[in-house]
Design an enzyme around this catalytic site. Structure first.
Site, PDB file in Angstrom:
ATOM      1  N   GLU A   1      -5.814  -8.337   0.261  1.00 21.88           N
ATOM      2  CA  GLU A   1      -6.420  -8.030   1.555  1.00 21.88           C
ATOM      3  C   GLU A   1      -7.865  -7.618   1.342  1.00 21.88           C
ATOM      4  OE1 GLU A   1      -4.692  -5.078   4.195  1.00 21.88           O
ATOM      5  OE2 GLU A   1      -2.676  -5.822   3.733  1.00 21.88           O
TER       6      GLU A   1
ATOM      7  N   GLU B   1       0.797  -1.230   0.000  1.00 18.58           N
ATOM      8  CA  GLU B   1       0.000   0.000   0.000  1.00 18.58           C
ATOM      9  C   GLU B   1       0.830   1.281   0.000  1.00 18.58           C
ATOM     10  OE1 GLU B   1      -2.939  -0.222   3.110  1.00 18.58           O
ATOM     11  OE2 GLU B   1      -3.964  -1.904   2.171  1.00 18.58           O
TER      12      GLU B   1
HETATM   13  C1  FCB Z   1      -4.746  -2.159   5.369  1.00 14.66           C
HETATM   14  C2  FCB Z   1      -3.406  -2.573   5.918  1.00 14.66           C
HETATM   15  C3  FCB Z   1      -3.475  -3.672   6.957  1.00 14.66           C
HETATM   16  C4  FCB Z   1      -4.658  -3.493   7.876  1.00 14.66           C
HETATM   17  C5  FCB Z   1      -5.928  -3.272   7.082  1.00 14.66           C
HETATM   18  C6  FCB Z   1      -7.168  -3.149   7.923  1.00 14.66           C
HETATM   19  O1  FCB Z   1      -4.659  -0.865   4.879  1.00 14.66           O
HETATM   20  O2  FCB Z   1      -2.568  -3.030   4.884  1.00 14.66           O
HETATM   21  O3  FCB Z   1      -2.259  -3.705   7.643  1.00 14.66           O
HETATM   22  O4  FCB Z   1      -4.419  -2.479   8.771  1.00 14.66           O
HETATM   23  O5  FCB Z   1      -5.789  -2.130   6.286  1.00 14.66           O
END
Ligand code: FCB
Length: 436
Positions: free
Chosen positions: A346, A161
């Protein structure tokens, strides 16, 4: 729900959020300093976290019991190089060596992310991501890790990210190092990509395979069709969703954002664009929510502010919008990545879970996850080469600025006793995984 056999089902974590930096010989990171300065909920930090450094074997058992094919974890830079460069800490490399072997022994494919935000404090003291030398420092670290683990990793991601590493941390100030400074943020927006490119090329030259990066995207909706609101949403989309992918796949920055950042760039930035565009083998997408944007009336870049939306929300106030995931997978494929394999690296939901004698009923989270897997499969049906989905997260953990208040796990963690309790979402995923 039927998952195709060749679709990877995984779960994800990150080092600082679970390991416990007081275990092993981990060096300090800028998250420790940010927490000490009050940047996190009640000053909480990752000293103990889930004590995963000690409980890693039973944690891997929980992943195996869930029937997952793959585990995405990150390596803590300060565990490998306490000062960021130079002297290697053998205990750090040994830990990940055991972890990777432990995964393989359980039939789980290891997907490593090299940088998930725990920048060694020694490098932060030298300007961190604002210093163009970060590319050199990061490459040294990347080669140190992959030299030891690369032969057994299923995939390697450089950076998690970049938007959070840069904009969220240097312009919005919500994450370490907590700056609110356009010149600083602008520098990081370029340096993070150059570091990714330089490390990718060096790892490629060293013979490592399946190299990628993980980007997060957030669906940016204008609050109304007034031109000023539309412009605010478009710029947000440019900074958040287009900046990094356009550089990586097309070797240029979005023309609507560039004029605001370029004045602060290193002078040689254009010479570095070909390296930023160095080929990758896959792209990871992290997706959680959408946001709504209105003109902020300041007449100043970036002109917009987020306003509350009408959809159901998570405990962090994030709107639940699975269609946005399908939208981004289609958009990436069509506008940027073509045949490049995509992974949802994610996705998950914060809830204030309650534990009772019957365990943890998090049906709301289970539904959220199912709807987002479905959105992913819809895109795949539509011809997008999206090959897997990783739920965030294996277990409740240190949720950055929110500390231990916000829970994302499919396994509950009691942070006093370190007792793990699989939630109903873990059971739901176990069923889905079994019925393939
Ligand atoms: C993302 C992050 C991860 C976690 C989620 C909820 O942005 O990569 O580490 O905090 O959000």
């Amino acid at each position: 729900m039927k998952i195709p056999n060749d679709f990877v089902m995984g779960v994800a974590t990150a080092a600082y959020q679970i390991e416990g930096t007081s275990f092993g010989k981990c060096g300090p990171s800028h998250w420790d300093s940010f927490a000490a300065k009050g940047g996190t909920f009640q000053g909480q930090n990752g000293d103990i976290a889930c004590a995963h450094y000690e409980h890693w074997q039973s944690d891997l058992d929980l992943i195996q019991q869930g029937g997952f094919d793959a585990y995405r974890f990150s390596v803590a830079w300060p565990r490998i190089l306490a000062d960021g460069t130079g002297q290697v800490t053998p205990e750090g490399l040994d830990f990940y060596d055991r972890l990777v072997d432990g995964l393989l022994a359980r039939g789980i494919a290891p997907h490593a992310t090299l940088y998930h935000w725990d920048l060694p404090q020694a490098l932060a003291d030298h300007g961190g991501w604002e210093n163009p030398d970060i590319a050199k420092w990061f490459t040294e670290y990347a080669l140190t890790v992959t030299d030891r683990l690369g032969d057994r990793l299923e995939s390697i991601a450089t950076i998690n990210e970049p938007w959070c590493v840069t904009w969220l941390s240097h312009f919005l100030g919500h994450h370490a190092p907590g700056k609110t400074d356009l010149p600083a943020a602008s520098k990081t927006m370029h340096n993070v990509l150059y570091a990714h490119g330089l490390a990718t090329q060096a790892m490629r030259d060293a013979g490592h395979k399946n190299l990628g990066i993980v980007l997060n995207m957030e669906y940016a909706q204008p609050a109304s069709d007034k031109p000023a609101d539309v412009k605010a949403a478009q710029l947000y989309d440019g900074i958040y969703n287009r900046w990094f992918i356009e550089a990586i796949t097309k070797g240029r920055y979005p023309s609507d954002v560039l004029p605001y950042l370029e004045p602060h760039f290193p002078t040689s930035w254009q010479d570095q664009m070909p390296l930023i565009q160095t080929p990758i083998d896959w792209l990871g997408l992290n997706y959680y929510t959408r946001s709504i944007h209105a003109d902020d009336g300041t007449g100043q870049f970036p002109f917009g502010k987020s306003v509350a939306g009408p959809l159901n929300k998570t405990s962090m106030g994030w709107e639940i919008y699975p269609d946005g995931l399908e939208y981004f997978l289609n958009r990436l494929h069509k506008d940027y990545t073509g045949d490049l394999p995509l992974f949802v690296t994610e996705n998950g939901m914060a809830l204030h879970d309650q534990i009772s004698a019957n365990g943890v009923d998090d049906t709301t989270r289970a539904t959220y996850i199912q709807n987002h897997i479905q959105a992913t499969l819809n895109a795949r049906k539509n011809g997008v080469p999206v090959n897997g989905y990783f739920a965030w997260s294996v277990m409740d953990n240190f949720e950055w600025a929110f500390g231990y208040e916000e829970r994302f796990g499919i396994v509950h963690v009691d942070f006093e006793t370190q007792i793990r309790t699989p939630k109903s979402s873990h059971k739901m995923l176990q069923e889905i995984n079994k019925n393939r």
